[in-house]
Each structure stands twice: as C-alpha cells, then as structure tokens.
Design an enzyme around this catalytic site. Sequence first.
Site, PDB file in Angstrom:
ATOM      1  N   PHE A 171       0.809  -1.231   0.000  1.00  0.00           N
ATOM      2  CA  PHE A 171       0.000   0.000   0.000  1.00  0.00           C
ATOM      3  C   PHE A 171       0.835   1.270   0.000  1.00  0.00           C
ATOM      4  O   PHE A 171       0.326   2.347  -0.314  1.00  0.00           O
ATOM      5  CB  PHE A 171      -0.941   0.025   1.227  1.00  0.00           C
ATOM      6  CG  PHE A 171      -0.238   0.427   2.503  1.00  0.00           C
ATOM      7  CD1 PHE A 171      -0.052   1.771   2.828  1.00  0.00           C
ATOM      8  CD2 PHE A 171       0.271  -0.529   3.375  1.00  0.00           C
ATOM      9  CE1 PHE A 171       0.610   2.148   3.985  1.00  0.00           C
ATOM     10  CE2 PHE A 171       0.942  -0.155   4.534  1.00  0.00           C
ATOM     11  CZ  PHE A 171       1.109   1.183   4.834  1.00  0.00           C
ATOM     12  N   LYS A 195      -1.289  -7.168  -9.440  1.00  0.00           N
ATOM     13  CA  LYS A 195      -2.278  -7.066  -8.360  1.00  0.00           C
ATOM     14  C   LYS A 195      -1.872  -5.893  -7.462  1.00  0.00           C
ATOM     15  O   LYS A 195      -0.939  -5.985  -6.670  1.00  0.00           O
ATOM     16  CB  LYS A 195      -2.354  -8.347  -7.516  1.00  0.00           C
ATOM     17  CG  LYS A 195      -3.613  -8.292  -6.629  1.00  0.00           C
ATOM     18  CD  LYS A 195      -3.528  -9.060  -5.360  1.00  0.00           C
ATOM     19  CE  LYS A 195      -2.884  -8.395  -4.206  1.00  0.00           C
ATOM     20  NZ  LYS A 195      -3.620  -7.276  -3.585  1.00  0.00           N
ATOM     21  N   GLU A 198      -4.897  -3.816  -2.168  1.00  0.00           N
ATOM     22  CA  GLU A 198      -6.352  -3.657  -2.026  1.00  0.00           C
ATOM     23  C   GLU A 198      -6.690  -2.355  -1.301  1.00  0.00           C
ATOM     24  O   GLU A 198      -7.834  -1.913  -1.297  1.00  0.00           O
ATOM     25  CB  GLU A 198      -6.959  -4.864  -1.290  1.00  0.00           C
ATOM     26  CG  GLU A 198      -6.520  -5.062   0.162  1.00  0.00           C
ATOM     27  CD  GLU A 198      -5.178  -5.800   0.304  1.00  0.00           C
ATOM     28  OE1 GLU A 198      -4.428  -5.884  -0.677  1.00  0.00           O
ATOM     29  OE2 GLU A 198      -4.900  -6.265   1.430  1.00  0.00           O
ATOM     30  N   LYS A 199      -5.665  -1.735  -0.670  1.00  0.00           N
ATOM     31  CA  LYS A 199      -5.941  -0.517   0.110  1.00  0.00           C
ATOM     32  C   LYS A 199      -5.919   0.743  -0.749  1.00  0.00           C
ATOM     33  O   LYS A 199      -6.533   1.743  -0.391  1.00  0.00           O
ATOM     34  CB  LYS A 199      -4.921  -0.389   1.236  1.00  0.00           C
ATOM     35  CG  LYS A 199      -4.982  -1.573   2.203  1.00  0.00           C
ATOM     36  CD  LYS A 199      -4.147  -1.325   3.440  1.00  0.00           C
ATOM     37  CE  LYS A 199      -4.358  -2.416   4.471  1.00  0.00           C
ATOM     38  NZ  LYS A 199      -3.532  -3.602   4.224  1.00  0.00           N
ATOM     39  N   SER A 248       5.172  -7.013   3.219  1.00  0.00           N
ATOM     40  CA  SER A 248       5.659  -7.455   4.532  1.00  0.00           C
ATOM     41  C   SER A 248       6.358  -8.808   4.436  1.00  0.00           C
ATOM     42  O   SER A 248       6.187  -9.556   3.469  1.00  0.00           O
ATOM     43  CB  SER A 248       4.472  -7.578   5.485  1.00  0.00           C
ATOM     44  OG  SER A 248       3.635  -8.631   5.022  1.00  0.00           O
ATOM     45  N   CYS A 303       9.615   1.835   3.348  1.00  0.00           N
ATOM     46  CA  CYS A 303      10.524   0.728   3.699  1.00  0.00           C
ATOM     47  C   CYS A 303      11.920   1.268   3.915  1.00  0.00           C
ATOM     48  O   CYS A 303      12.764   0.612   4.481  1.00  0.00           O
ATOM     49  CB  CYS A 303      10.527  -0.322   2.618  1.00  0.00           C
ATOM     50  SG  CYS A 303      11.135   0.337   1.080  1.00  0.00           S
ATOM     51  N   GLU A 403       9.100  -4.234  12.972  1.00  0.00           N
ATOM     52  CA  GLU A 403       9.024  -3.055  12.104  1.00  0.00           C
ATOM     53  C   GLU A 403       7.781  -2.269  12.537  1.00  0.00           C
ATOM     54  O   GLU A 403       6.674  -2.806  12.502  1.00  0.00           O
ATOM     55  CB  GLU A 403       8.873  -3.511  10.644  1.00  0.00           C
ATOM     56  CG  GLU A 403       8.795  -2.358   9.672  1.00  0.00           C
ATOM     57  CD  GLU A 403       8.563  -2.825   8.223  1.00  0.00           C
ATOM     58  OE1 GLU A 403       7.853  -3.840   8.019  1.00  0.00           O
ATOM     59  OE2 GLU A 403       9.058  -2.158   7.313  1.00  0.00           O
TER      60      GLU A 403
END
Length: 518
Positions: A171, A195, A198-199, A248, A303, A403
């Site tokens: 995201f 893909k 989804e957020k 993640s 990240c 994290e």
Amino acid sequence: MAAAVPLSTAAAPWLSNGPASSPPRVRLLIGGEFVESRADEHVDVTNPATQEVVSRIPLTTADEFRAAVDAARTAFPGWRGTPVTTRQRVMFKFQELIRANMDKLAENITTEQGKTLKDAWGDVFRGLEVVEHACGMGTLQMGEYVSNISNGIDTFSIREPLGVCAGICPFNFPAMIPLWMFPIAVTCGNTFVLKPSEKDPGAAMMLAELAMEAGLPKGVLNIVHGTHDVVNNICDDEDIKAVSFVGSNTAGMHIYSRASATGKRVQCNMGAKNHAIILPDADRDATLNALIAAGFGAAGQRCMALSTAVFVGGSESWEDELVKRASGLVVNSGMVNDADLGPVISRQAKDRICKLVQNGVDSGARLLLDGRDIVVPQFEDGNFVGPTLLADVKSDMECYKEEIFGPVLLLMKAESLDDAIQIVNRNKYGNGASIFTTSGISARKFQTDIEAGQVGINVPIPVPLPFFSFTGSKASFAGDLNFYGKAGVQFFTQIKTITQQWKESPAQRVSLSMPTSQ
Ligand code: NAD
C-alpha cells in the site's frame, strides 16, 4: 473535511458506478478492457484522513483470474515478436503521459493512501524514473558476442522474455512500486498480471489507463484485485513464470516459498528496520534534519524510513533539539498545503503502532515525544499518529525487534563505532543503514563492515536511481535478482547462448571426443 478527488466514471474508465449511494467499483483490466467483476465479495478502499469509502475493489473470481492470465498468455507471442525499439517507444509515450498526469495521480494517492500531496508527487516521480530507464531497453537487454571462439565458430548470448509475469504490490507506494515492476517486464517483451494493494488501487489503474493510451497492446498488461486468494492463484498458476513482490515479511516469505515451489522466479522486497549511526563529530544541523525527514516523512510508512538512530556516546545531547524539530512538524490531511505528514493507512495500523510504543515504555524506554493522542481539527476520524520519540531503546524490546511502520524514531546508545555497527548487524533486516560523520576513516569502516544492502554516508538511506538496483539484503529481500537496474532486466529475461559454425570445411573423420577450441 477535505473534498475527495472526483472519481466520476466518465473520467475514469476503470471505475463503475455502484447502486445508488454505494461507492464506485474498481474494475479489472483483462485483455485491454476495463471490465466489471462478477465477484460477490468486495473490500472498501478508505480515505485514511476521513474514513470515507472512496471506492470498492472486488475479490477477483477464479474465472476472472484465469481470463487475465489467458489474455496475457495470448498477447505474449505478438508482443515478444514486436521490435524492442517499438516497445521502447511505448515507454517514451508512457513517461510523457505520466508527466502530464502527475497532479491527478498524486491527488488519487493522497486520497487513498493519505501521504501529503508533495510526497505523493514524489511517489509518482520515483516510478517515472524507472519508466524513463526502460526507454533504453535496447541497450539494457543487449547480449554478448565473441567471434571465432574456434575456427569458424562464434558464440553469442541473447536475453529473451520469460512469458507471463506477475506483480503483487504493497500500500505504501501506490505508483512507484507498480512502476518498479511492469514497465521493465513488458519492455523486455513479457506480458503482465498486476495485483495492486487492495488498500489503494487507484494509481495503478490510472497508470494502466495511461500505458494503454501510450500504445501498450491489449492483453500485455492485465490487472486483478483481491487479497490472499488471488495472490495464491498467482503463486500456483502454471502459466506465470515470474513473480515480483513488495510488502511485509509474512506475505513475502509465504509467496516466495509457494511461488518457487512451482518453479517460478521470485523476487521479494520485504520489511525493514533502518538504522542511522551518529558519531559525535557529525554535522549537527544537517544530521538533525536528516533524522527528522527520514524518520517521520510519509508518516514513517516507507521501507527506507529511518526508524532507529544509534548515537555513539549517547543521545542525550541531541534529544532537546530532536524533540523541538519533531514537535514543529505539521500533522494534517495530506490534502492540506502545509502538512508535513498525513495519517497512517488504517485504524489497525494506528493501533499496532500505539501498542508497540506502549510496549517500549513498559520495557523501560523513555518517551520523549508522544504522538499517539493527536487530534487533527476537521479530520477527527483520521488515523493520525504524531511524531513520536523513544530514547534508551534496547535491542531486546519488542518496539525494536518489530518493524513499526509509523512515525516513531527510536534512539539507542552505543559506546563506540564498532559497538554501533554490531547493533545494526545483529538486526535481522538489511534494507538500509547510514552513518553521519565528518570522518572519512569512520565512514569507510562503516561502508565496509555494515551488513545492509543500501548504505548512506551523510545521506539518510538513499533509494537508488534505476540505473542501479534496489539492493535490500538479509530478511529485507528474498531472491537473487533485485528490482530494476541491470538485475531487474536479468530477472525478467532468460539468457540463451548460441554457438554457430559457418565454414567451408573439408570432410573430416567423425570424432567422439570432447570438442575443444582449435
Ligand atoms: P502486505 O504484505 O500486508 O501486503 C502486500 C501485498 O501482499 C498486498 O497486495 C496484499 O494483498 C498481499 N498479502 C498480504 N498478506 C498476504 C498473505 N498472507 N498472503 C498472500 N498475500 C498477502 O504489506 P503492506 O502492509 O501493503 O506494505 C507494507 C510492508 O511492505 C512493510 O513491511 C514495508 O517495509 C514493505 N515494503 C518493502 C519495500 C522494499 O522495497 N523492501 C517497499 C515498500 C514496502
């Protein structure tokens, strides 16, 4: 409340209007058409500053997923046979269209993801640079040639596309990360199934629309939506040859093992805990600014965020100034002009961040600045966390081991540079690490001894430009070919080595011995 970006279906072919009073539905992209899914299940895309449901993504059905892969498979032979110069030209046009739509893309990112408009603009720009790089694919994809390796025999290697490749996105960079993936893959001659997260799928959909406007043929880029199930379909599919993942460690390691099990190439960029080592001789003002910017920018949801500062000799003499500068940051909706940081992505993310901060306090860390209870006027429902500073953090604390992915900077103490390097090297992640010093000798020792894939010297963890690669290591990366740069082209191509003989040769006796160069 900030106005949401108008998302009318007339302006966006990738959205359809839902029934009255329900949010617009994000379409799939299959075979060059934006199609409405027949899925019964959906996930809401929510504006993190307001909780307004911006749109809704479908959980792509198995048949729709099959259709997307089939479209990519069908498009492959024609696209693979298209000259690389033509494929590059599509990227030339694509980069021009991205530039023309930067503001629109950034507004969509701020609406769905929450980061400030300026930061969202940077998100698009850093992806645009990869598209620019892909414009040189003719050179990047070049093979090698050695003439006359034996009498009348030449050997050359070529890099060929793999076939259908797939990308699974996180995201936090809704434009940059899709652009790390499909432009390199398709310009190498592959076709693609993407893909998005989804957020925040909007930027990927807008980019796909622009890529097709730029001339990408139907079926070369396809988009499916969903969560675990569609990801597992990607991992298991026999027609997909390579998977790029960013996200993640939990999802990444699952995808790495599941997709590798079916013989796919997999590259997974995953979580991080990026450290900065600060030596007493560091330039004070520049170092403070770097720590604040890299610790709290994008609300810590990068990240490459700097989440841990290790002060050789202790942090005490730096603390007042860190608190002062961090307190001066403006936390607000990303749509508001002077906002320095926006909300975090979801309520669950905020709860998790707050819990980890509390865990630090309970384990003995000193809370210098607490952003957990911040309320932003006019955006009272937003998932805001203000800049938070925890000092005296130790390596065995949960807030250090996990994290946090929020605007929280941990301060640690080391006795010496060696001690500080050991702290960093003991951490399981290896995305990035930096040092702040005016000593070339210390910097050189650091660059040699540090175990991290991306190293900054007086730079708070740089994300390499696309002529290099994004080289996270240890638990931050799985695979052996990194994203973009030379490694990215290698990831999306298979090398073939050809040996040819063209000579007029007098008849010879057949020889069964191992051929050797003559
Ligand atoms: P995430 O892992 O939750 O989601 C990433 C993608 O994986 C999404 O598309 C999601 O639908 C899918 N997914 C999630 N859980 C899954 C599961 N159990 N099985 C199958 N698919 C699953 O990550 P996120 O929260 O979107 O992104 C944040 C994470 O990404 C952070 O850890 C961050 O460090 C990392 N990240 C790493 C880099 C890098 O280059 N190293 C860059 C950006 C983000």
